[in-house]
Design a protein around this motif. Structure first.
Motif, PDB file in Angstrom:
ATOM      1  N   CYS A   1       0.926  17.074   3.706  1.00 28.54           N
ATOM      2  CA  CYS A   1      -0.345  17.772   3.900  1.00 28.54           C
ATOM      3  C   CYS A   1      -1.322  17.560   2.750  1.00 28.54           C
ATOM      4  N   TYR A   2      -0.859  17.123   1.578  1.00 26.40           N
ATOM      5  CA  TYR A   2      -1.759  16.849   0.464  1.00 26.40           C
ATOM      6  C   TYR A   2      -2.008  15.358   0.268  1.00 26.40           C
ATOM      7  N   PHE A   3      -1.450  14.546   1.143  1.00 26.55           N
ATOM      8  CA  PHE A   3      -1.653  13.100   1.050  1.00 26.55           C
ATOM      9  C   PHE A   3      -2.998  12.758   1.663  1.00 26.55           C
ATOM     10  N   GLU A   4      -3.879  12.163   0.874  1.00 21.08           N
ATOM     11  CA  GLU A   4      -5.266  12.025   1.286  1.00 21.08           C
ATOM     12  C   GLU A   4      -5.693  10.603   1.611  1.00 21.08           C
ATOM     13  N   GLY A   5      -4.765   9.646   1.573  1.00 19.84           N
ATOM     14  CA  GLY A   5      -5.178   8.308   1.963  1.00 19.84           C
ATOM     15  C   GLY A   5      -4.353   7.208   1.352  1.00 19.84           C
ATOM     16  N   SER A   6      -4.062   6.184   2.157  1.00 19.18           N
ATOM     17  CA  SER A   6      -3.290   5.031   1.720  1.00 19.18           C
ATOM     18  C   SER A   6      -4.172   4.051   0.967  1.00 19.18           C
ATOM     19  N   ALA A   7      -3.566   3.372   0.003  1.00 19.49           N
ATOM     20  CA  ALA A   7      -4.267   2.303  -0.708  1.00 19.49           C
ATOM     21  C   ALA A   7      -3.622   0.949  -0.435  1.00 19.49           C
ATOM     22  N   SER A   8      -2.725   0.887   0.558  1.00 18.41           N
ATOM     23  CA  SER A   8      -1.963  -0.336   0.797  1.00 18.41           C
ATOM     24  C   SER A   8      -2.412  -1.086   2.035  1.00 18.41           C
ATOM     25  N   THR A   9      -3.485  -0.650   2.688  1.00 21.81           N
ATOM     26  CA  THR A   9      -3.843  -1.253   3.973  1.00 21.81           C
ATOM     27  C   THR A   9      -4.265  -2.717   3.837  1.00 21.81           C
ATOM     28  N   ASN A  10      -4.674  -3.126   2.636  1.00 22.67           N
ATOM     29  CA  ASN A  10      -5.009  -4.535   2.463  1.00 22.67           C
ATOM     30  C   ASN A  10      -3.758  -5.404   2.352  1.00 22.67           C
ATOM     31  N   ILE A  11      -2.587  -4.783   2.190  1.00 22.54           N
ATOM     32  CA  ILE A  11      -1.329  -5.521   2.109  1.00 22.54           C
ATOM     33  C   ILE A  11      -0.623  -5.519   3.456  1.00 22.54           C
ATOM     34  N   CYS A  12      -0.498  -4.334   4.064  1.00 22.46           N
ATOM     35  CA  CYS A  12       0.194  -4.215   5.346  1.00 22.46           C
ATOM     36  C   CYS A  12      -0.359  -2.988   6.065  1.00 22.46           C
ATOM     37  N   THR A  13      -0.898  -3.177   7.257  1.00 18.69           N
ATOM     38  CA  THR A  13      -1.540  -2.080   7.985  1.00 18.69           C
ATOM     39  C   THR A  13      -0.586  -1.352   8.914  1.00 18.69           C
ATOM     40  N   VAL A  14       0.649  -1.804   9.024  1.00 20.46           N
ATOM     41  CA  VAL A  14       1.595  -1.217   9.966  1.00 20.46           C
ATOM     42  C   VAL A  14       2.159   0.082   9.404  1.00 20.46           C
ATOM     43  N   ASP A  15       2.039   1.182  10.184  1.00 20.30           N
ATOM     44  CA  ASP A  15       2.695   2.454   9.873  1.00 20.30           C
ATOM     45  C   ASP A  15       2.401   2.929   8.450  1.00 20.30           C
ATOM     46  N   THR A  16       1.136   2.936   8.067  1.00 22.08           N
ATOM     47  CA  THR A  16       0.791   3.442   6.743  1.00 22.08           C
ATOM     48  C   THR A  16       0.982   4.948   6.724  1.00 22.08           C
ATOM     49  N   GLY A  17       1.317   5.477   5.582  1.00 27.73           N
ATOM     50  CA  GLY A  17       1.491   6.922   5.482  1.00 27.73           C
ATOM     51  C   GLY A  17       2.352   7.306   4.305  1.00 27.73           C
ATOM     52  N   PHE A  18       2.463   8.587   4.128  1.00 30.40           N
ATOM     53  CA  PHE A  18       3.203   9.184   3.023  1.00 30.40           C
ATOM     54  C   PHE A  18       4.708   8.982   3.218  1.00 30.40           C
ATOM     55  N   GLN A  19       5.414   8.672   2.117  1.00 27.45           N
ATOM     56  CA  GLN A  19       6.866   8.459   2.142  1.00 27.45           C
ATOM     57  C   GLN A  19       7.261   7.422   3.201  1.00 27.45           C
ATOM     58  N   THR A  20       6.595   6.295   3.215  1.00 29.26           N
ATOM     59  CA  THR A  20       6.884   5.258   4.201  1.00 29.26           C
ATOM     60  C   THR A  20       6.940   3.898   3.515  1.00 29.26           C
ATOM     61  N   ASP A  21       8.078   3.242   3.614  1.00 31.72           N
ATOM     62  CA  ASP A  21       8.223   1.877   3.123  1.00 31.72           C
ATOM     63  C   ASP A  21       8.122   0.910   4.288  1.00 31.72           C
ATOM     64  N   ARG A  22       7.642  -0.283   3.993  1.00 34.75           N
ATOM     65  CA  ARG A  22       7.537  -1.316   5.020  1.00 34.75           C
ATOM     66  C   ARG A  22       8.138  -2.611   4.506  1.00 34.75           C
ATOM     67  N   ILE A  23       8.931  -3.257   5.341  1.00 35.06           N
ATOM     68  CA  ILE A  23       9.607  -4.494   4.970  1.00 35.06           C
ATOM     69  C   ILE A  23       9.075  -5.604   5.862  1.00 35.06           C
ATOM     70  N   VAL A  24       8.458  -6.601   5.270  1.00 31.43           N
ATOM     71  CA  VAL A  24       8.004  -7.776   6.008  1.00 31.43           C
ATOM     72  C   VAL A  24       9.142  -8.790   5.944  1.00 31.43           C
ATOM     73  N   CYS A  25       9.812  -9.003   7.073  1.00 36.06           N
ATOM     74  CA  CYS A  25      11.092  -9.708   7.094  1.00 36.06           C
ATOM     75  C   CYS A  25      10.931 -11.214   6.855  1.00 36.06           C
TER      76      CYS A  25
END
Length: 926
Positions: A435-459
């Protein structure tokens, strides 16, 4: 020569196997297998009984409250041990090598025979400390009748000792990627000694010739990088070969360079800069020559396996910004930078480690290629996942959550603030923790499933790809995984419990399984909220070092965990965080947030209360020298906010079960202000500052008089007369003797009028239980804790909680420690193990500190038929067990060597117990 070496004995209850190698007569290896929860305690008891009670050599040697620490900054480290009963003298010898030590060549220090009963806090007084020096030491003791053998060897190593580093801070010069650096060097031979002093901000992971260095995670622990920067020392001679070697360092952003937006200003911290590192490798060869490898502009930037990392948001693994250069094809040197302004100081506390692992309970599949994994506990950490059958370019996301819907499907993201959450009580469930997470800064790297406490693996397309993050951690019980091409097997994934790896050193069990579960929930909550070298409120939504939460739980820690060095580190962080006025922030470390919200005497109490508890429970007086000037400045500032000794700023009895029963902040803050002045007076007295002691004692007395004059509404009734107000007045000793009976009666009535349920917030839960026990009504306190209705801690358990919750409703956070002090109360009152004056308000003489003299006064409440508890003191293990058989109760007590206990049982005169095992019976009167 007879001696033994502990080859491997990690003092944590999550380990079920302890190997002890003894080179005494046979050289045999003895293997002990025990159940994880209780086995280590049993093994330790056997070892202590054999070596100590049997009249053997000293055991449990510690340096700076730790076993064999590496990288100390202090030039006079404090040494401790446990010895046989009746010690009257001791002797320490120390040498530069273990061989010298065992041959009797004490080329570093020989104290000679010293008459004294000291077994802890003995300061090293040998030759002057040298950077990177390793020291091996032993101790022997005497009683009036015998001389012991020398102990098994122990060791420590000094760090850089604040010597000026000739190494340079290096960086990639860019804010975006997770940088990686490499240095190739040639060793002319296999070194006999190799020491690596290193840090990377915010986090780093170092490898030598492709093999990870050490087991620390999330290193270094966060600090105010403008004031203090922590580094680690590693002994790496086993990882270096003759010829060419490669030292690689991956550097994450951590709290040093936060980019995702949240509520607490870390993204605009005054220290913020691109990730950087500094390292100094010292090689010593058999011929006595030395070489060094330092970080500088000759290091090379390398491709990073991590494209993005953020302390709260998560990681993107396997892809980087396409605009970055090809580091393999081009030689791009590191950039020498100024680095942070903070002083480089050795990280002398336990580091974060992967302490425990949990297998999944279930895995469920849902539409949209979603799989949800449920684990048995709500913990801090991450998962290790085997990704099978993925094609190159597939993106697999791993989202960490505390809750799922009833059908185990993923919950929805939260709206932007907590107020909106309350409007959704009858709507779909939400994550709550974001509820206090105000925005991702990773969308220029990977736009899939951005959000708080979320890791993404590009296989990469490998048949099996292993995922495990490095520079973030999460609070979770459930993991939502999207993008897998195959259904997971249970052996594909494991949850890793990451926390500061202090030893667990207590056990508790009683006849009530509900209360046993509450004690387990407190344990999970405490460890989850000491993840990385500082205490937090929750391991997910905030990960902030809230001072109040830490203060309320610190006495519990003195019973259950060996974390003295960790608390010393955080108290230094508090000193660094004090502003020019003398005020303290609500959170530490802080980027500047908290001075106008969240602070006040109750939360600020972390400074005096934790320092005082380290003294009375662990014998740590040295910390007073460090925190006393900060405490004086704080009290000087707070006095400017006082009127007639009373103050009203602060949060008050935070998160009460019934807001109508919440006492005034004027009352609660004034009680804490009084306590801070009392502790300051005690510290001043111990330090010999007589004028300060008089001044602070007079201030405390004035505050107490004003509380009685202005906030006692009728004889024995304080403020609103509720559970918290009465409990705090009694616990803090505010109530005059003539009004004690009335105050206690009103406290009991406050619980009875509420149907035995709690109406309190965090302050009431800290103080009211002990006040009830002092009134002879521990049964009322216990009944409130296990009450089957809401609100109660037991209600969290019935709702599926595995750690303590933040509130009495639906648990905006389901892993909070701030209500956890009842677990300390259980040791003090149900088992009866406590200091003579009862706890954190104690004013002992030095002979009482650290349980050298203690009380055993168990409360035989009717709800329980037995209690069994043990606590590891500085003198050895204390254990108390009692069992009811009709009207008869049998009490068994173990007192460690060189300590005494006063057994206080109903209907019997006090009885002094010496070291050893004792048994008594009580016939309860009807």
């Amino acid at each position: 020569m007879r001696f033994c070496r502990m080859e491997r004995a990690r003092q944590r209850t999550n380990e079920s196997v302890v190997l002890v190698h003894c080179r005494a007569m046979s050289g045999a290896c003895v293997k002990f297998d025990k159940e994880a929860r209780h086995g280590l305690f049993g093994l330790l008891a056997v070892l202590v009984a054999f070596t100590v009670y049997g009249g053997g050599k000293p055991v449990s040697l510690k340096c700076e409250y730790r076993t064999d620490p590496i990288g100390l900054e202090t030039v006079h480290p404090r040494l401790s041990w446990q010895s046989g009963e009746g010690q009257v003298a001791w002797r320490i010898r120390a040498a530069s090598t273990e061989g010298r030590l065992l041959s009797g060549d004490a080329d570093v220090w020989d104290s000679g025979k010293i008459c004294g009963r000291e077994t802890y806090g003995v300061a090293y007084s040998g030759k002057a400390a040298k950077p990177s020096q390793r020291v091996f030491w032993q101790v022997k003791t005497w009683t009036s009748e015998r001389e012991s053998d020398w102990s098994c060897p122990a060791k420590w190593q000094w760090g850089m000792l604040r010597k000026s580093w000739d190494a340079k801070w290096i960086s990639s010069g860019s804010m975006v990627p997770t940088p990686c650096f490499e240095k190739r060097f040639t060793a002319k031979a296999k070194p006999v000694k190799a020491d690596l002093h290193i840090t990377g901000l915010g986090y780093y992971e170092a490898s030598m010739n492709g093999r990870r260095i050490g087991i620390k995670l999330l290193d270094p622990s966060p600090t105010d990088y403008c004031k203090t920067v922590l580094y680690s020392t590693y002994q790496v001679e086993d990882q270096i070969k003759e010829g060419e070697n490669t030292l690689s360092v991956l550097v994450g952003h951590g709290l040093y360079c936060v980019r995702a937006l949240s509520h607490w200003w870390f993204e605009k911290a005054p220290w913020k800069a691109p990730p950087c590192m500094i390292a100094r490798l010292e090689l010593t060869y058999a011929d006595g020559t030395m070489e060094t490898v330092i970080s500088d502009g000759t290091w090379r930037q390398m491709p990073s396996p991590i494209g993005y990392d953020d302390f709260r948001e998560g990681e993107v693994i396997g892809v980087c910004d396409a605009s970055l250069p090809d580091y393999r094809a081009r030689v791009i040197p590191a950039v020498e930078v100024k680095g942070p302004s903070g002083l480089l100081v050795a990280e002398s506390h336990h580091a974060a480690e992967a302490v425990e692992e949990f297998q999944p309970v279930s895995i469920h599949s849902f539409t949209g290629n979603v799989q949800v994994v449920a684990f048995p506990k709500n913990i801090s950490g991450w998962v290790r996942l085997a990704i099978r059958g993925a094609q190159k370019g597939d993106v697999v996301s791993v989202r960490y959550d505390e809750r799922v819907n009833k059908d185990l499907s993923p919950v929805a993201p939260s709206p932007g603030n907590l107020k909106d959450l309350r409007k959704l009580a009858e709507g779909p469930d939400r994550r709550r923790i974001d509820c206090y997470f105000e925005g991702s800064a990773s969308t220029n790297i990977c736009t899939v499933d951005t959000g708080f406490q979320t890791d993404r693996i590009v296989c990469s397309g490998s048949e099996v790809e292993m995922y495990e993050p490095k520079f973030t951690y999460n609070g979770f019980q459930y993991v939502v995984i999207r993008g897998l091409r195959t259904k997971m097997r249970k052996d594909d994934i494991v949850a890793k419990f990451i926390h500061t790896a202090f030893p667990r050193q207590a056990s508790f069990e009683c006849s009530d399984p509900v209360f046993n579960s509450l004690m387990d929930m407190a344990d999970i909550a405490f460890r989850s909220n000491y993840t990385d070298g500082f205490p937090t409120d929750c391991p997910h939504r905030e990960k902030n070092g809230w001072m109040g939460d830490a203060s309320f739980a610190c006495e519990l820690a003195q019973y259950c965990y060996g974390n003295t060095s960790g608390y010393e580190k955080w108290l230094r962080d508090i000193c660094d965080a004090q502003n020019e006025k003398g005020d303290l922030p609500g959170i530490v470390p802080t980027a500047g947030w908290g001075f106008k919200w969240g602070n006040g005497p109750a939360w600020d109490s972390a400074l005096p209360v934790i320092a005082w508890n380290l003294y009375i429970y662990r014998g740590d007086r040295r910390i007073f020298d460090e925190i006393y000037p900060t405490l004086v400045r704080y009290l000087t500032y707070t006095a400017t906010k006082a009127t007639d000794g009373l103050v009203k700023h602060g949060l008050g009895d935070w998160v009460p079960a019934d807001s109508k029963a919440m006492p005034s902040t004027l009352f609660t803050s004034s009680c804490y202000y009084m306590q801070a002045q009392e502790i300051a007076a005690k510290i001043a007295r111990l330090k010999g500052f007589k004028d300060d002691a008089k001044r602070f004692a007079a201030g405390a007395a004035a505050t107490k008089a004003s509380i009685n004059a202005k906030l006692m509404k009728s004889p024995g009734v304080y403020d609103n007369g509720g559970q918290t107000a009465q409990g705090m007045a009694l616990s803090y000793g505010v109530v005059p003797e003539e009004h004690l009976a009335a105050a206690r009666a009103r406290l009991v009535a406050a619980f009875e009028n509420a149907g035995g349920k709690t109406q309190m917030g965090v302050l009431g839960m800290k103080h009211s239980l002990r006040a009830l026990s002092d009134a002879g009504r521990s049964d009322v306190a216990y009944a409130m804790l296990v009450h089957p209705g809401e609100p109660s801690p037991a209600a969290w358990l019935r709702k599926g909680g595995t750690a303590l919750w933040e509130d009495w409703e639906d648990g905006a956070s389901r892993n909070h420690i701030m209500f956890g002090d009842f677990a300390c109360w259980a040791y003090q009152r149900l088992a009866g193990i406590r200091l003579p004056d009862g706890g954190s308000a104690a004013t002992p003489d030095p002979a009482v500190c650290a349980f050298q003299k203690f009380i055993v006064a168990p409360e035989f409440i009717p709800q329980l038929s037995y209690v069994s508890a043990s606590v590891m003191s500085m003198y050895g293990r204390i254990s108390v067990g009692w069992r009811r058989d009709g009207e008869k109760i049998t009490v068994n007590v173990t007192v460690p060597p060189n300590a005494t206990a006063v057994l206080r049982l109903p209907g019997s005169p006090d009885r002094t117990l010496s070291a050893g095992e004792h048994s008594s019976t009580v016939i309860l009167q009807k």
